[in-house]
Each structure stands twice: as C-alpha cells, then as structure tokens.
Design a protein around this motif. Structure first.
Motif, short mmCIF file in Angstrom:
data_model
loop_
_atom_site.label_atom_id
_atom_site.label_comp_id
_atom_site.label_asym_id
_atom_site.label_seq_id
_atom_site.Cartn_x
_atom_site.Cartn_y
_atom_site.Cartn_z
N SER A 33 -50.05 -69.09 22.60
CA SER A 33 -51.02 -68.03 22.30
C SER A 33 -51.64 -68.34 20.94
N ILE A 34 -52.73 -67.64 20.64
CA ILE A 34 -53.45 -67.84 19.38
C ILE A 34 -53.61 -66.50 18.71
N ARG A 35 -53.20 -66.42 17.46
CA ARG A 35 -53.25 -65.17 16.71
C ARG A 35 -54.53 -65.10 15.87
N PHE A 36 -55.11 -63.90 15.82
CA PHE A 36 -56.28 -63.67 15.00
C PHE A 36 -56.05 -62.42 14.16
N VAL A 37 -56.27 -62.53 12.85
CA VAL A 37 -56.21 -61.39 11.96
C VAL A 37 -57.63 -60.83 11.85
N LEU A 38 -57.83 -59.64 12.41
CA LEU A 38 -59.17 -59.05 12.45
C LEU A 38 -59.51 -58.28 11.19
N GLY A 39 -58.48 -57.92 10.43
CA GLY A 39 -58.65 -57.12 9.22
C GLY A 39 -57.31 -56.55 8.82
N PRO A 40 -57.27 -55.74 7.78
CA PRO A 40 -56.00 -55.14 7.34
C PRO A 40 -55.33 -54.35 8.47
N GLY A 41 -54.13 -54.78 8.83
CA GLY A 41 -53.39 -54.08 9.88
C GLY A 41 -53.92 -54.29 11.28
N ARG A 42 -54.86 -55.18 11.46
CA ARG A 42 -55.47 -55.41 12.78
C ARG A 42 -55.21 -56.86 13.20
N LEU A 43 -54.42 -57.00 14.25
CA LEU A 43 -54.03 -58.32 14.74
C LEU A 43 -54.17 -58.36 16.25
N THR A 44 -54.62 -59.50 16.77
CA THR A 44 -54.67 -59.69 18.21
C THR A 44 -54.15 -61.08 18.54
N ARG A 45 -53.55 -61.19 19.71
CA ARG A 45 -53.05 -62.48 20.20
C ARG A 45 -53.73 -62.78 21.53
N ALA A 46 -54.18 -64.01 21.67
CA ALA A 46 -54.88 -64.42 22.88
C ALA A 46 -54.02 -65.41 23.67
N HIS A 47 -53.66 -65.02 24.90
CA HIS A 47 -53.00 -65.97 25.79
C HIS A 47 -53.81 -66.07 27.07
N LEU A 48 -53.53 -67.08 27.85
CA LEU A 48 -54.31 -67.32 29.06
C LEU A 48 -53.52 -66.91 30.29
#
Length: 295
Positions: free
Chosen positions: A155-170
């Motif tokens: 998976s790939i993690r992205f920090v979108l902003g303070p306290g905002r995180l998303t993980r992308a898997h296929l």
C-alpha cells in the motif's frame, strides 16, 4: 424381473453439496488472496498471491510457498480454489530441499530466487487471462509501492494534512485503487485531487456504516482484457499516484522523483512474455450497495 421405477428422494436443497474441497492439492500452483489469510489489505510487499502447494493432503490446511517471496505459509483452500497449473515431482522435491536448506542456514535468498523464477515461468506458460489477471496486477502494483513507499505492506501512504492520512491499496480482482481514510465525513479536497489524478476512472465514495467505519474512496479503472492493457492500467495508476504525492507531499515527491529518474522505474512485467488467453465472456456487475458515484 421388472426394473424398479423407484428413485431416491433428493436431499434438502444444498444437502448434497459438501461445500469444501476434499482433493489432494500437493504440486498444485494456486492463487490466494485476503479470504485465505488474515493480512493487511493488498497483502505483503514480497508476496505475489501465487503459491506452490508443497503439502496439500488436506485443503483446509495446505502448506504452500509463495512464488514471489519464498515464504512458507498455511492457507485454507477448502472453500475457494483457483488452480492455475501443476508442477512435476522433481520440481516439488527441489523446492522442498530449498525450504529445508533455508531453515538450516537461515538464508532465504536461494529459495526466493528460484520460487520467483518458477512463478514467472508459470505465468508465461498459462498466459494472461481472467484467472491470471489479479496476479499480473499484483506484481505490477508492488513495483509501484516499492518505488513510492517501500514497507512491509502493499500500500502507499499519503499525508493529506494535519491528522489526515490515507492509504492506497489495489483491489486486484476489480482493478480498483482503494483509498482508506480515518475520516467519517466526505473530504472534498481529496475528492477533487482524485478526480484530477485519475480523470478517466470511475470514482466512488463509501460512507461509514458502523461506528468503527470511516470514509473510503475507490478509483475504478477498466478491467484489462490483455497483458498490454494491464500494463497501460498500471501506468495510469503510477501517474495518478505520483500526481497525488506531488500535490500533498511535495517534499517527499522531490526526494522520490530523482531516484526514479536515476535508477529507473521498477517494471517486473517487462521481463514477462505472456501470451494472451481469450476470455469466453465478460460480466459487468452493478456498483456494490453503499457506494456513491462521485463523478
């Protein structure tokens, strides 16, 4: 003697269906996924979801070796089973000897190298088709993960902003990128970013159902029907994920991009000469319940 006209009454509905596989699976090359083991979404980065059964007398507790990582694991193959091929006894014996040697010297590289070579050979032999498509996509996506965010999971993690995180898997079966968040309300900024990064994809939002659930977004790309289309889809994923990283984490992008320019992008699939297997039919399913089409 007159033949009997009596017939045995059929059991109640489903009463004659055992529901589990009772075949010996030793020497089988099988696909496996989340339903067969408890692991992070997308699986581990070293695995490819293609395995050789080294001891499969009982399908419910089959001992297998993943043909990407060389890791030995036990899977329950009793209720969902996809057998792509079978290996000869000498091949099985050689793999077993490598497993034994790995345990005695604590060096898994010979097993991993041989297993991956065997896996690629089987994929070339079987070819690209509806059954093998998830494995090809998994191999391609793990290359992207290694370039962008190398860690234990695929998976790939992205920090979108303070306290905002998303993980992308296929989702390998649906050819869909799944973005998991910790938020319970729609994220307009992420929605716009996904629409910009994947302009031709079908973008869907899944709202929380239970108290422990959070918002999920799904970026659905067309199901590839050929090996060439699969590589094109993976290229679109790579470009879109790169766009997201440049947008939300420019410092990280400025570190990753020069490395890929210098050493090149990982592309394991370029070494595979896969023949095309023509599908018999393609069934288009409606969107799952609970999803909303964002655009």
């Amino acid at each position: 003697m007159e033949p009997s006209t009596l017939t045995h009454a059929r059991p109640e509905a489903m009463g004659d269906v055992p529901g589990i596989c009772e075949l010996p699976l030793t020497r089988a090359v099988v696909q496996y996924r989340d339903v067969h083991e408890m692991d992070a979404p997308g699986g581990r980065i070293e695995d490819i979801g293609l395995a050789l059964v080294v001891e499969g007398r009982y399908a419910a507790s089959s001992e297998v070796v993943d043909l990407g990582s060389g890791r030995v694991k036990v899977l329950d193959l009793s209720t969902e089973l996809v057998v792509l091929d079978w290996v000869y006894e000498p091949t099985l014996d050689h793999v077993a000897s490598l497993i034994t040697a790995t345990a005695s010297v604590d060096d898994s590289e010979p097993l991993r190298r041989y297993a991956f070579k065997l896996g690629l050979h089987i994929l070339e032999r079987v070819g690209f088709g509806p059954l093998t498509r998830p494995t090809f996509l998994r191999i391609g996506y793990r290359d992207i993960c290694r370039d962008f965010d190398l860690h234990e999971g695929t998976s790939i993690r992205f920090v979108l902003g303070p306290g905002r995180l998303t993980r992308a898997h296929l989702d390998y079966d649906a050819c869909a990128l799944v973005f998991r968040t910790a938020m319970r309300e729609p994220d307009a900024q992420l929605e716009h970013a996904l629409a910009d990064a994947f302009p031709t994809a079908d973008l869907r939002r899944y709202d929380p159902v239970g108290d422990a659930d959070a918002i999920e977004y799904e970026v659905r790309l067309p199901l590839p029907t050929s090996f060439t289309e699969a590589r094109v889809s993976l290229g679109a994923m790579r470009r879109g994920l790169s766009t997201l990283m440049a947008r939300f984490e420019p410092l990280r992008f400025n570190t990753v991009a020069p490395l890929m320019e210098t050493f090149g992008e990982r592309e394991t699939l370029s070494a595979i000469r896969a023949r095309e297997v023509s599908p018999q039919s393609v069934v288009l399913a409606p969107p799952p319940e609970g999803s909303q089409v964002v655009h």
